[in-house]
Write a protein that holds these residues in place. Structure first.
Motif, PDB file in Angstrom:
ATOM      1  N   THR A   1       0.802  -1.221   0.000  1.00 63.63           N
ATOM      2  CA  THR A   1       0.000   0.000   0.000  1.00 63.63           C
ATOM      3  C   THR A   1       0.836   1.273   0.000  1.00 63.63           C
ATOM      4  N   ASP A   2       2.107   1.188   0.382  1.00 64.55           N
ATOM      5  CA  ASP A   2       2.936   2.389   0.446  1.00 64.55           C
ATOM      6  C   ASP A   2       3.654   2.595  -0.889  1.00 64.55           C
ATOM      7  N   PRO A   3       3.483   3.754  -1.538  1.00 63.60           N
ATOM      8  CA  PRO A   3       4.071   3.951  -2.869  1.00 63.60           C
ATOM      9  C   PRO A   3       5.589   3.904  -2.877  1.00 63.60           C
ATOM     10  N   ALA A   4       6.250   4.363  -1.809  1.00 62.73           N
ATOM     11  CA  ALA A   4       7.715   4.313  -1.772  1.00 62.73           C
ATOM     12  C   ALA A   4       8.205   2.877  -1.715  1.00 62.73           C
ATOM     13  N   VAL A   5       7.499   2.026  -0.987  1.00 64.01           N
ATOM     14  CA  VAL A   5       7.876   0.613  -0.939  1.00 64.01           C
ATOM     15  C   VAL A   5       7.659  -0.024  -2.302  1.00 64.01           C
ATOM     16  N   VAL A   6       6.540   0.322  -2.945  1.00 64.23           N
ATOM     17  CA  VAL A   6       6.279  -0.201  -4.293  1.00 64.23           C
ATOM     18  C   VAL A   6       7.406   0.194  -5.234  1.00 64.23           C
ATOM     19  N   ALA A   7       7.808   1.463  -5.208  1.00 70.04           N
ATOM     20  CA  ALA A   7       8.875   1.940  -6.093  1.00 70.04           C
ATOM     21  C   ALA A   7      10.188   1.230  -5.795  1.00 70.04           C
ATOM     22  N   THR A   8      10.473   0.989  -4.527  1.00 62.52           N
ATOM     23  CA  THR A   8      11.703   0.280  -4.150  1.00 62.52           C
ATOM     24  C   THR A   8      11.675  -1.146  -4.676  1.00 62.52           C
ATOM     25  N   ILE A   9      10.527  -1.789  -4.584  1.00 64.01           N
ATOM     26  CA  ILE A   9      10.385  -3.149  -5.132  1.00 64.01           C
ATOM     27  C   ILE A   9      10.571  -3.128  -6.648  1.00 64.01           C
ATOM     28  N   GLU A  10      10.006  -2.120  -7.322  1.00 62.03           N
ATOM     29  CA  GLU A  10      10.159  -2.026  -8.779  1.00 62.03           C
ATOM     30  C   GLU A  10      11.629  -1.927  -9.174  1.00 62.03           C
ATOM     31  N   ILE A  11      12.378  -1.110  -8.427  1.00 60.14           N
ATOM     32  CA  ILE A  11      13.803  -0.971  -8.727  1.00 60.14           C
ATOM     33  C   ILE A  11      14.534  -2.279  -8.438  1.00 60.14           C
TER      34      ILE A  11
ATOM     35  N   ARG B   1       9.056  -7.852 -16.744  1.00 59.67           N
ATOM     36  CA  ARG B   1       9.004  -6.791 -17.747  1.00 59.67           C
ATOM     37  C   ARG B   1       7.587  -6.262 -17.989  1.00 59.67           C
ATOM     38  N   PRO B   2       6.603  -7.120 -18.269  1.00 59.49           N
ATOM     39  CA  PRO B   2       5.257  -6.568 -18.510  1.00 59.49           C
ATOM     40  C   PRO B   2       4.695  -5.849 -17.295  1.00 59.49           C
ATOM     41  N   THR B   3       5.024  -6.311 -16.096  1.00 58.46           N
ATOM     42  CA  THR B   3       4.522  -5.649 -14.886  1.00 58.46           C
ATOM     43  C   THR B   3       5.109  -4.254 -14.752  1.00 58.46           C
ATOM     44  N   LEU B   4       6.417  -4.113 -14.973  1.00 66.83           N
ATOM     45  CA  LEU B   4       7.050  -2.799 -14.883  1.00 66.83           C
ATOM     46  C   LEU B   4       6.548  -1.869 -15.984  1.00 66.83           C
ATOM     47  N   LEU B   5       6.381  -2.393 -17.193  1.00 64.57           N
ATOM     48  CA  LEU B   5       5.887  -1.567 -18.293  1.00 64.57           C
ATOM     49  C   LEU B   5       4.486  -1.029 -18.002  1.00 64.57           C
ATOM     50  N   GLU B   6       3.661  -1.857 -17.420  1.00 64.47           N
ATOM     51  CA  GLU B   6       2.293  -1.438 -17.088  1.00 64.47           C
ATOM     52  C   GLU B   6       2.300  -0.308 -16.065  1.00 64.47           C
ATOM     53  N   ARG B   7       3.266  -0.321 -15.150  1.00 66.16           N
ATOM     54  CA  ARG B   7       3.296   0.660 -14.067  1.00 66.16           C
ATOM     55  C   ARG B   7       3.921   1.996 -14.477  1.00 66.16           C
ATOM     56  N   LEU B   8       4.387   2.081 -15.693  1.00 60.41           N
ATOM     57  CA  LEU B   8       4.863   3.376 -16.194  1.00 60.41           C
ATOM     58  C   LEU B   8       3.727   4.394 -16.266  1.00 60.41           C
TER      59      LEU B   8
ATOM     60  N   ALA C   1       9.126   2.396 -11.621  1.00 60.46           N
ATOM     61  CA  ALA C   1       8.938   1.530 -12.786  1.00 60.46           C
ATOM     62  C   ALA C   1       9.891   1.914 -13.913  1.00 60.46           C
ATOM     63  N   ALA C   2      10.085   3.227 -14.118  1.00 56.80           N
ATOM     64  CA  ALA C   2      10.992   3.681 -15.180  1.00 56.80           C
ATOM     65  C   ALA C   2      12.425   3.245 -14.895  1.00 56.80           C
ATOM     66  N   ILE C   3      12.842   3.348 -13.634  1.00 55.37           N
ATOM     67  CA  ILE C   3      14.194   2.904 -13.269  1.00 55.37           C
ATOM     68  C   ILE C   3      14.314   1.399 -13.466  1.00 55.37           C
ATOM     69  N   GLY C   4      13.291   0.663 -13.017  1.00 60.87           N
ATOM     70  CA  GLY C   4      13.314  -0.788 -13.167  1.00 60.87           C
ATOM     71  C   GLY C   4      13.327  -1.218 -14.619  1.00 60.87           C
ATOM     72  N   VAL C   5      12.495  -0.568 -15.443  1.00 62.41           N
ATOM     73  CA  VAL C   5      12.431  -0.891 -16.877  1.00 62.41           C
ATOM     74  C   VAL C   5      13.770  -0.607 -17.541  1.00 62.41           C
ATOM     75  N   SER C   6      14.334   0.564 -17.263  1.00 57.57           N
ATOM     76  CA  SER C   6      15.603   0.932 -17.875  1.00 57.57           C
ATOM     77  C   SER C   6      16.706  -0.016 -17.421  1.00 57.57           C
TER      78      SER C   6
ATOM     79  N   PRO D   1       8.892   3.862 -24.880  1.00 55.25           N
ATOM     80  CA  PRO D   1       8.311   5.211 -24.901  1.00 55.25           C
ATOM     81  C   PRO D   1       8.039   5.734 -23.489  1.00 55.25           C
ATOM     82  N   GLY D   2       8.456   6.964 -23.252  1.00 55.11           N
ATOM     83  CA  GLY D   2       8.168   7.633 -21.992  1.00 55.11           C
ATOM     84  C   GLY D   2       9.164   7.376 -20.889  1.00 55.11           C
ATOM     85  N   VAL D   3      10.038   6.393 -21.025  1.00 52.46           N
ATOM     86  CA  VAL D   3      10.952   6.059 -19.931  1.00 52.46           C
ATOM     87  C   VAL D   3      11.934   7.193 -19.651  1.00 52.46           C
ATOM     88  N   VAL D   4      12.548   7.733 -20.702  1.00 45.24           N
ATOM     89  CA  VAL D   4      13.534   8.796 -20.488  1.00 45.24           C
ATOM     90  C   VAL D   4      12.871  10.018 -19.858  1.00 45.24           C
ATOM     91  N   ASP D   5      11.648  10.356 -20.281  1.00 47.37           N
ATOM     92  CA  ASP D   5      10.938  11.489 -19.682  1.00 47.37           C
ATOM     93  C   ASP D   5      10.728  11.276 -18.188  1.00 47.37           C
TER      94      ASP D   5
END
Length: 279
Positions: free
Chosen positions: A182-192, A206-213, A224-229, A237-241
């Motif tokens: 439920t905590d967005p910072a924890v979610v982002a840490t997991i994505e990375i 990969r599909p999970t991270l792409l969806e979360r962009l 998600a962008a850090i994890g995808v990259s 598309p959109g990752v660099v932004d």
């Protein structure tokens, strides 16, 4: 004081003969036991004494090899309220300088036997030995990822990213928990963490991270962008932004690199553009 099943094992060691950075190695058992008390000042003082004894800046000393299993015992048996500080200490023990791992200068897979770690100030394999001892706690970190408070979950998620050898075990748990978190910072840490560990460890990464962009939470999109990259998906598309947005942030709650997630995003921007990194 609670009943400590491993107390006899703690005192059977000849601590006095172990190399430490500072202080008296013979007092390490009493400092470890002090972490189980109800005295806040005693616990915090003991943790500082332990930290000063087993490491100095990026260097680990022989005593760290023997202290680490008991720190894991404290977490596993829920014998201390200093769980967050112990998790932070374990992260420092794994990589005194996290940049070594994050930027690819130190690969654990290449040093399983303790060889070629002289550039880390390690002459006798202590660095990789301590790394392996901390890795023994993976089941504990997975448990804290589920049951800990927000700060403990953040540290546990970051710790789990440090062990690529165990990715096939940890990535499914990280993916599963990310959907419940439920905590967005924890979610982002997991994505990375998933981006760092991904590399084919699980087909769903990969599909999970792409969806979360396209997530509604900014920090989740950044993670998600850090994890995808990181996972090497070129020209998405959109990752660099999103990386540029994150790079402009001063600090974030994401625990990697002491919250300087923008520095990590900046490094990935350079890598995405095939330019020479700025550090």
């Amino acid at each position: 004081m609670p009943i400590i099943s491993w107390l006899s094992e703690l005192y059977e060691k000849n601590w006095g003969k172990l190399e430490v950075a500072y202080g008296d190695a013979g007092r390490l058992p009493e400092h470890i036991v002090a972490l189980t008390t109800n005295d806040d000042a005693a616990r915090r003082g003991a943790l500082l004494e332990i930290q000063h004894a087993i490491m100095a800046e990026d260097l680990k000393f022989e005593a760290a090899l023997h202290v680490t299993p008991f720190l894991l015992n404290l977490l596993r048996d829920n014998l201390t309220v200093e769980r967050l500080e112990i998790l932070r200490l374990l992260r420092r023990l794994t990589f005194g300088n996290e940049h070594e791992y994050i930027f690819g200068y130190f690969s654990p897979e290449e040093h399983r036997d303790g060889s070629d770690t002289g550039h880390l100030g390690d002459r006798d394999g202590t660095t990789i030995g301590v790394y392996n001892k901390v890795m023994d706690g993976i089941s504990i970190y997975l448990g804290l990822l589920r049951m800990g408070d927000v700060q403990e979950r953040l540290q546990a998620a970051a710790l789990l990213s440090y062990f690529p050898d165990r990715a096939t075990e940890t990535v499914p748990h990280l993916l599963d928990h990310m959907h419940d978190e439920t905590d967005p910072a924890v979610v982002a840490t997991i994505e990375i963490a998933l981006g760092i560990l991904g590399r084919g460890a699980a087909p769903d990464v990969r599909p999970t991270l792409l969806e979360r962009l396209h997530h509604t939470q900014t920090i989740v999109r950044w993670g998600a962008a850090i994890g995808v990259s990181w996972d090497g998906i070129p020209d998405t598309p959109g990752v660099v932004d999103l990386l540029e947005e994150c790079a402009s942030a001063d600090r974030t709650p994401i625990p990697f690199m002491n919250g300087s997630t923008g520095l990590l995003a900046d490094w990935l921007i350079h890598r995405e553009s095939r330019a020479e990194p700025s550090f």
